[in-house]
Scaffold this active site. Sequence first.
Site, PDB file in Angstrom:
ATOM      1  N   ARG A  34       0.736  -1.051  -0.040  1.00 33.11           N
ATOM      2  CA  ARG A  34      -0.025   0.021   0.017  1.00 33.11           C
ATOM      3  C   ARG A  34       0.865   1.186   0.114  1.00 33.11           C
ATOM      4  NH1 ARG A  34      -3.319  -0.383   4.919  1.00 33.11           N
ATOM      5  NH2 ARG A  34      -1.337  -1.464   5.572  1.00 33.11           N
ATOM      6  N   ASN A  52      -6.530  -2.654   2.453  1.00 37.39           N
ATOM      7  CA  ASN A  52      -6.209  -4.012   2.662  1.00 37.39           C
ATOM      8  C   ASN A  52      -7.658  -4.690   2.922  1.00 37.39           C
ATOM      9  OD1 ASN A  52      -3.596  -4.512   2.656  1.00 37.39           O
ATOM     10  ND2 ASN A  52      -3.284  -4.173   5.037  1.00 37.39           N
TER      11      ASN A  52
END
Length: 105
Positions: A34, A52
């Site tokens: 990320r 997520n």
Amino acid sequence: MGFFDIFLSKDPAGPIEVQLMATVYGKVQGVGFRWWTAGIAKPLGLVGYAKNLDDGSVEIVAQGSRAAVEGLLAELQSGDTAGRVDHLDADITQPVGSYDNFGIY
């Protein structure tokens, strides 16, 4: 641009023309994926997020110019990412909603 510049909020580089909605599968949680995505998206002037999901995948929503969105998609497909991308579902559509920056959730 320095490393810490990726954490700064900034306005989109251009008009919000399109939106990338992508789900990335593979070893993409717990490996900085990320953060890597934000490090690509923010300099391109994209807004949105990387998040997520419970199934181990990462959801990415990115809005900006068509060229910037396609640039992020190319990086996601490049094979040179944080972690390991096994599969990517992606769709470029009209923007839905609006974002102030590129967040990580």
